[in-house]
Scaffold this motif. Structure first.
Motif: not given
Length: 95
Positions: A14-38
């Motif tokens: 299952f680990k070998e088949q997962q496609l994992i996406k990592i991105r950064v989202e800007k939130r209020k107050g200029h805060r960054d949040v790293t989002i990990i999907t997959g």
């Protein structure tokens, strides 16, 4: 074959088949949040991994409905962490 061994083999596949996406989202107050999907949010190992990432990157974080959130921009550190934990580098996309 024991159930535990079979379970470990299936997790590896299952680990070998997962496609994992990592991105950064800007939130209020200029805060960054790293989002990990997959990642499998039902996996009991994920809780341990998120806890490890929070300690290692000195940040807060949580497991939401279908993704993981970490406070701050940790895209490349997360990728490195996931590769060290057995996820194939080719299946991890940093946006």
């Amino acid at each position: 074959m024991s159930a535990e061994l079979l379970d470990n083999i299936l997790k590896g596949v299952f680990k070998e088949q997962q496609l994992i996406k990592i991105r950064v989202e800007k939130r209020k107050g200029h805060r960054d949040v790293t989002i990990i999907t997959g990642l499998d949010v039902k996996d009991p190992e994920l809780r341990r991994m998120v806890s490890e990432m929070k300690a290692k990157f000195a940040c807060g974080g949580t497991i939401k409905d279908d993704h993981v959130e970490l406070q701050g921009d940790h895209r490349y550190k997360v990728k490195e962490f996931l590769v060290l934990n057995g996820f194939p580098e080719s299946n991890i996309v940093v946006e």
